[in-house]
Design a protein around this motif. Structure first.
Motif, short mmCIF file in Angstrom:
data_model
loop_
_atom_site.label_atom_id
_atom_site.label_comp_id
_atom_site.label_asym_id
_atom_site.label_seq_id
_atom_site.Cartn_x
_atom_site.Cartn_y
_atom_site.Cartn_z
N ALA A 80 0.82 -1.21 0.00
CA ALA A 80 0.00 0.00 0.00
C ALA A 80 0.86 1.26 0.00
O ALA A 80 0.52 2.25 -0.66
N MET A 96 2.09 1.84 -3.42
CA MET A 96 1.01 2.26 -4.30
C MET A 96 0.55 3.68 -4.00
O MET A 96 -0.10 4.33 -4.84
N GLY A 97 0.84 4.18 -2.81
CA GLY A 97 0.30 5.46 -2.36
C GLY A 97 0.78 6.63 -3.19
O GLY A 97 1.95 6.70 -3.59
N LEU A 131 -9.73 4.18 -6.94
CA LEU A 131 -8.67 3.30 -6.46
C LEU A 131 -7.40 4.09 -6.17
O LEU A 131 -6.75 3.89 -5.14
N ARG A 132 -7.08 5.03 -7.05
CA ARG A 132 -5.87 5.83 -6.88
C ARG A 132 -5.97 6.74 -5.65
O ARG A 132 -5.00 6.94 -4.93
N LYS A 150 -6.11 1.29 1.46
CA LYS A 150 -5.26 0.51 0.55
C LYS A 150 -4.61 -0.64 1.29
O LYS A 150 -4.60 -1.78 0.83
#
Length: 312
Positions: free
Chosen positions: A143, A146-147, A261-262, A269
């Motif tokens: 996560a 991805m953040g 999602l973003r 997340k």
């Protein structure tokens, strides 16, 4: 204390993972202070309440808008779901794990000030359920990478710590669970053995998942019991909750967006990345709907908030 037989028992002899950790936690209030089991339920229930409060604050602060069904707002109605309180209101691993996971996610969302709290929270998750601790630290690492709301300098530092922590803890997790590796077959066998005699079709909430396809196993784990499965008042009440999850799942498929999602906050997340492998492990092993409701309660509320966030 009779669950684990220890010769000449003392407080530190109970220290360990799983059930022994709960016995270690309760040794002082039970054996030294002489508090009753009812008082213990109140104390552990209070921790469950604190966990719910952490989630409430996260949703209140980081969700832009609300959504309603038949005029009823999803927030804060979700905090009245029965299983959320049933499994977090008594002495045991469920209350501790739910509270500690909530605390961990609350802390990493404010990682600059509360990173040390995340460390303490992870300790409680790992000691109560090592496999959940392993999944949680791995989920946090993914996560963080991805953040989009984390500075690059913080991102790689935090992700590196999480990855190193996950790798370092993996051998201890295998030892604690008495497993050789983390392959799917091994995890399925472990989950089945831990469920014991209740994990059969011979009890009221048992289902024969061995004959189910993978989609049906997933559906059974996430959305059952439904009303046709209800054999007592608890499973009947749970049917309303699962019907809500099912309706929201169908709704989100029509309203999913890459932007949502973003833009999800870090805590959500991390929760969802953790939720996915845990779900695939349990859906292949748990053939008792009551046990499934208990095990998914640790993370299911975040699955719910995934819907709420994407419906806004």
């Amino acid at each position: 204390m009779e669950q684990v037989k220890i010769l000449d028992p003392t407080w530190m002899k109970y220290f360990g993972e799983g059930t022994t950790f709960i016995l270690w936690l309760t040794y002082f209030p039970s054996k030294i202070l002489g508090l009753s089991y009812t008082t213990g339920n109140l104390l552990f229930g209070f921790l469950g309440f604190i966990g719910i409060r952490y989630i409430f604050l996260l949703v209140y602060n980081y969700f832009p808008t609300n959504h309603d069904i038949l005029g009823i707002p999803l927030f804060p109605t979700v905090f009245y779901i029965s299983n959320l309180h049933f499994w977090t209101s008594g002495v045991g691993k469920d209350s501790i794990t739910f509270w500690a996971i909530s605390w961990f996610l609350f802390s990493i969302q404010q990682y600059k000030e509360k990173w040390w709290q995340a460390t303490i929270a992870f300790f409680f998750v790992y000691m109560a359920r090592p496999h959940m601790g392993q999944a949680l630290i791995g989920g946090a690492a993914v996560a963080i990478l991805m953040g989009t709301d984390i500075k690059r300098s913080y991102k790689f530092g935090l992700a590196t710590l999480a990855v190193i922590g996950s790798i370092f803890m993996s051998s201890y997790t295998l030892d604690a669970l008495k497993l050789e590796d983390f392959d799917l077959a091994t995890l399925e066998a472990f989950s089945s053995s831990k469920s014991g005699n209740l994990n059969t079709v011979n009890v009221g909430s048992g289902v024969n998942i061995s004959s189910y396809s993978i989609p049906m196993k997933l559906f059974t784990y996430l959305f059952r019991p439904l009303f046709f499965d209800a054999h007592n008042i608890v499973s009947f009440i749970s049917s309303f909750e699962n019907l809500l999850y099912l309706w929201l799942s169908l709704f989100i498929y029509k309203n999913w967006s890459v932007e949502a999602l973003r833009d999800m906050p870090l805590f959500l997340k991390a929760a969802m990345v953790t939720f996915i492998p845990v779900t695939f492990a349990f859906m292949n092993a748990l053939s008792n709907l009551g046990i499934a409701m208990r095990m998914k309660n640790m993370l299911m509320i975040y699955f719910y908030f995934l819907f709420v966030f994407n419906c806004t």
